[in-house]
Design a protein around this motif. Sequence first.
Motif, PDB file in Angstrom:
ATOM      1  N   HIS A 243       0.807  -1.223   0.000  1.00  0.00           N
ATOM      2  CA  HIS A 243       0.000   0.000   0.000  1.00  0.00           C
ATOM      3  C   HIS A 243       0.845   1.279   0.000  1.00  0.00           C
ATOM      4  CE1 HIS A 243      -3.701  -2.240   0.327  1.00  0.00           C
ATOM      5  NE2 HIS A 243      -3.223  -2.915   1.367  1.00  0.00           N
ATOM      6  N   GLY A 244       2.140   1.130  -0.180  1.00  0.00           N
ATOM      7  CA  GLY A 244       2.997   2.308  -0.283  1.00  0.00           C
ATOM      8  C   GLY A 244       3.078   3.135   0.982  1.00  0.00           C
ATOM      9  N   ARG A 245       2.994   2.478   2.113  1.00  0.00           N
ATOM     10  CA  ARG A 245       3.079   3.174   3.393  1.00  0.00           C
ATOM     11  C   ARG A 245       4.506   3.650   3.662  1.00  0.00           C
ATOM     12  NH1 ARG A 245      -1.218   4.549   6.958  1.00  0.00           N
ATOM     13  NH2 ARG A 245      -3.046   3.386   6.272  1.00  0.00           N
ATOM     14  N   THR A 246       4.623   4.735   4.408  1.00  0.00           N
ATOM     15  CA  THR A 246       5.927   5.255   4.807  1.00  0.00           C
ATOM     16  C   THR A 246       6.096   5.088   6.312  1.00  0.00           C
ATOM     17  OG1 THR A 246       5.009   7.490   5.102  1.00  0.00           O
ATOM     18  CG2 THR A 246       5.917   6.935   2.932  1.00  0.00           C
ATOM     19  N   PRO A 247       7.330   5.149   6.837  1.00  0.00           N
ATOM     20  CA  PRO A 247       7.542   4.880   8.267  1.00  0.00           C
ATOM     21  C   PRO A 247       6.788   5.801   9.213  1.00  0.00           C
ATOM     22  CG  PRO A 247       9.616   4.726   7.088  1.00  0.00           C
ATOM     23  CD  PRO A 247       8.609   5.270   6.102  1.00  0.00           C
ATOM     24  N   ARG A 259      10.227  -9.612  24.040  1.00  0.00           N
ATOM     25  CA  ARG A 259      10.975  -9.495  22.790  1.00  0.00           C
ATOM     26  C   ARG A 259      11.703  -8.140  22.702  1.00  0.00           C
ATOM     27  NH1 ARG A 259       8.732 -11.479  17.310  1.00  0.00           N
ATOM     28  NH2 ARG A 259      10.943 -11.984  17.131  1.00  0.00           N
ATOM     29  N   VAL A 260      12.440  -7.841  23.751  1.00  0.00           N
ATOM     30  CA  VAL A 260      13.110  -6.549  23.852  1.00  0.00           C
ATOM     31  C   VAL A 260      14.093  -6.345  22.701  1.00  0.00           C
ATOM     32  CG1 VAL A 260      14.669  -5.157  25.271  1.00  0.00           C
ATOM     33  CG2 VAL A 260      12.798  -6.454  26.347  1.00  0.00           C
ATOM     34  N   ALA A 261      14.869  -7.363  22.369  1.00  0.00           N
ATOM     35  CA  ALA A 261      15.839  -7.228  21.276  1.00  0.00           C
ATOM     36  C   ALA A 261      15.130  -6.947  19.955  1.00  0.00           C
ATOM     37  CB  ALA A 261      16.686  -8.493  21.170  1.00  0.00           C
ATOM     38  N   GLU A 262      13.978  -7.576  19.748  1.00  0.00           N
ATOM     39  CA  GLU A 262      13.223  -7.341  18.509  1.00  0.00           C
ATOM     40  C   GLU A 262      12.662  -5.921  18.479  1.00  0.00           C
ATOM     41  OE1 GLU A 262      11.361  -8.290  14.764  1.00  0.00           O
ATOM     42  OE2 GLU A 262      13.167  -8.878  15.873  1.00  0.00           O
ATOM     43  N   GLN A 263      12.244  -5.414  19.620  1.00  0.00           N
ATOM     44  CA  GLN A 263      11.780  -4.022  19.684  1.00  0.00           C
ATOM     45  C   GLN A 263      12.880  -3.075  19.206  1.00  0.00           C
ATOM     46  OE1 GLN A 263      10.446  -3.177  23.666  1.00  0.00           O
ATOM     47  NE2 GLN A 263       9.015  -4.899  23.709  1.00  0.00           N
ATOM     48  N   GLU A 264      14.076  -3.280  19.728  1.00  0.00           N
ATOM     49  CA  GLU A 264      15.188  -2.402  19.366  1.00  0.00           C
ATOM     50  C   GLU A 264      15.587  -2.601  17.905  1.00  0.00           C
ATOM     51  OE1 GLU A 264      18.250  -3.036  22.263  1.00  0.00           O
ATOM     52  OE2 GLU A 264      16.965  -2.417  23.947  1.00  0.00           O
ATOM     53  N   ARG A 265      15.489  -3.827  17.408  1.00  0.00           N
ATOM     54  CA  ARG A 265      15.826  -4.086  16.007  1.00  0.00           C
ATOM     55  C   ARG A 265      14.858  -3.365  15.075  1.00  0.00           C
ATOM     56  NH1 ARG A 265      14.549  -6.529  11.624  1.00  0.00           N
ATOM     57  NH2 ARG A 265      12.573  -7.284  12.485  1.00  0.00           N
ATOM     58  N   ILE A 266      13.558  -3.419  15.391  1.00  0.00           N
ATOM     59  CA  ILE A 266      12.559  -2.756  14.555  1.00  0.00           C
ATOM     60  C   ILE A 266      12.793  -1.247  14.551  1.00  0.00           C
ATOM     61  CG2 ILE A 266      10.100  -2.184  14.401  1.00  0.00           C
ATOM     62  CD1 ILE A 266       9.499  -5.058  15.284  1.00  0.00           C
ATOM     63  N   ALA A 267      13.077  -0.684  15.724  1.00  0.00           N
ATOM     64  CA  ALA A 267      13.349   0.755  15.792  1.00  0.00           C
ATOM     65  C   ALA A 267      14.592   1.114  14.985  1.00  0.00           C
ATOM     66  CB  ALA A 267      13.509   1.191  17.243  1.00  0.00           C
ATOM     67  N   ALA A 268      15.634   0.273  15.083  1.00  0.00           N
ATOM     68  CA  ALA A 268      16.884   0.548  14.358  1.00  0.00           C
ATOM     69  C   ALA A 268      16.701   0.439  12.852  1.00  0.00           C
ATOM     70  CB  ALA A 268      17.969  -0.417  14.825  1.00  0.00           C
ATOM     71  N   SER A 269      15.685  -0.323  12.411  1.00  0.00           N
ATOM     72  CA  SER A 269      15.449  -0.491  10.973  1.00  0.00           C
ATOM     73  C   SER A 269      14.797   0.732  10.348  1.00  0.00           C
ATOM     74  CB  SER A 269      14.565  -1.715  10.726  1.00  0.00           C
ATOM     75  OG  SER A 269      13.208  -1.452  11.093  1.00  0.00           O
ATOM     76  N   GLY A 270      14.383   1.690  11.171  1.00  0.00           N
ATOM     77  CA  GLY A 270      13.752   2.901  10.670  1.00  0.00           C
ATOM     78  C   GLY A 270      12.258   2.962  10.883  1.00  0.00           C
ATOM     79  N   SER A 271      11.669   1.866  11.361  1.00  0.00           N
ATOM     80  CA  SER A 271      10.239   1.854  11.653  1.00  0.00           C
ATOM     81  C   SER A 271       9.984   2.452  13.035  1.00  0.00           C
ATOM     82  CB  SER A 271       9.697   0.423  11.624  1.00  0.00           C
ATOM     83  OG  SER A 271       9.794  -0.140  10.327  1.00  0.00           O
ATOM     84  N   GLN A 272       8.784   2.956  13.238  1.00  0.00           N
ATOM     85  CA  GLN A 272       8.400   3.437  14.562  1.00  0.00           C
ATOM     86  C   GLN A 272       7.980   2.245  15.428  1.00  0.00           C
ATOM     87  OE1 GLN A 272       6.537   7.582  14.705  1.00  0.00           O
ATOM     88  NE2 GLN A 272       5.574   6.693  12.902  1.00  0.00           N
ATOM     89  N   MET A 273       8.566   2.168  16.612  1.00  0.00           N
ATOM     90  CA  MET A 273       8.305   1.064  17.530  1.00  0.00           C
ATOM     91  C   MET A 273       7.908   1.648  18.873  1.00  0.00           C
ATOM     92  SD  MET A 273       8.477  -2.289  17.978  1.00  0.00           S
ATOM     93  CE  MET A 273       7.284  -2.519  19.305  1.00  0.00           C
ATOM     94  N   ARG A 274       6.684   1.307  19.322  1.00  0.00           N
ATOM     95  CA  ARG A 274       6.182   1.825  20.602  1.00  0.00           C
ATOM     96  C   ARG A 274       6.058   0.685  21.616  1.00  0.00           C
ATOM     97  NH1 ARG A 274       3.809   6.662  21.674  1.00  0.00           N
ATOM     98  NH2 ARG A 274       3.413   7.012  19.450  1.00  0.00           N
TER      99      ARG A 274
END
Length: 308
Positions: A243-247, A259-274
């Motif tokens: 759908h052409g979504r942006t971060p 899944r703390v490490a996964e939270q940090e990985r998602i944030a580091a990838s440029g996505s917003q992680m809450r």
Amino acid sequence: MFGSTLLAVSRRPHVRHLVTTAPVTRRLVDRFVAGDDLGSALAATTELAAKGLLVSLDHLGEDTLDAAQAAACRDAYVDLLDGLAARGLARSAEVSIKLSALGRALPRDGEAIARDNAAAICAAAARAGTTATVDMEDHTGVDLTLAVVTELRAEYPWLGAVLQSALRRTESDCADLARPGSRVRLVKGAYAEPASVAFSAKADVDESYVRCLGVLLAGPGYPMVATHDAAMIDAARALVAEHGRTPDDHEFQMLYGIRVAEQERIAASGSQMRVYLPYGADWYGYFMRRLAERPANLAFFARSLLSR
């Protein structure tokens, strides 16, 4: 089925007493709950924000049957929002509220009291420069919760709503809420629900989650993808690309301590992680839902109880 059984058993007074008085409980609670007081919540928020994570804070409390207690919950949120603003954290953190904690079940004017308390919290969030999201509880409160969200959005259009893919109605609710600027957190659901209103098999809940994601990510709103399931995250990423979504027009969410490490990985990838960050002394209901969701945690807890 196992999770539903555990949640039903957890309502028994002797079970609550056993869990809340067991010395081992605190060790496991600390994995999921930031602490009992405001200072602990602000400290945890500061730490998460420093890692580039967003936060949604939940002052724990449910099934309030006393007007003074409901008012105290409201005031705790106002103090929290003032604290976020004073520490420069409002850009990174919002709050999550439950209508049951704000007086929904009070015998006289409970619904109006909960709505007014929620409005006061929204006003405090606006002053602080942040947002709020109204949590969804069991199926009996869905219509009221969505009605309150709709009413308050007239003044606070950023107010978020939560939908649960376990409920059979949710795909339709997603379509109703997929509007410009509409913030919707999609979760699987952690309440014991009858088969008449909810899917019981995990595969059916998962399939519903993906369908609901499709509706939200195809629309003009702001979807909040709340899941720890790698398959659901992959499905969300595929739909984001389709759908052409942006971060900046959606976000991922996970619970504090999971899944703390996964939270940090998602944030580091440029996505917003809450990170959904609960705090407060009234942790029992929240804690038991986390055990019901994660059998490994329950097994650890049961072994610890038996060996104490």
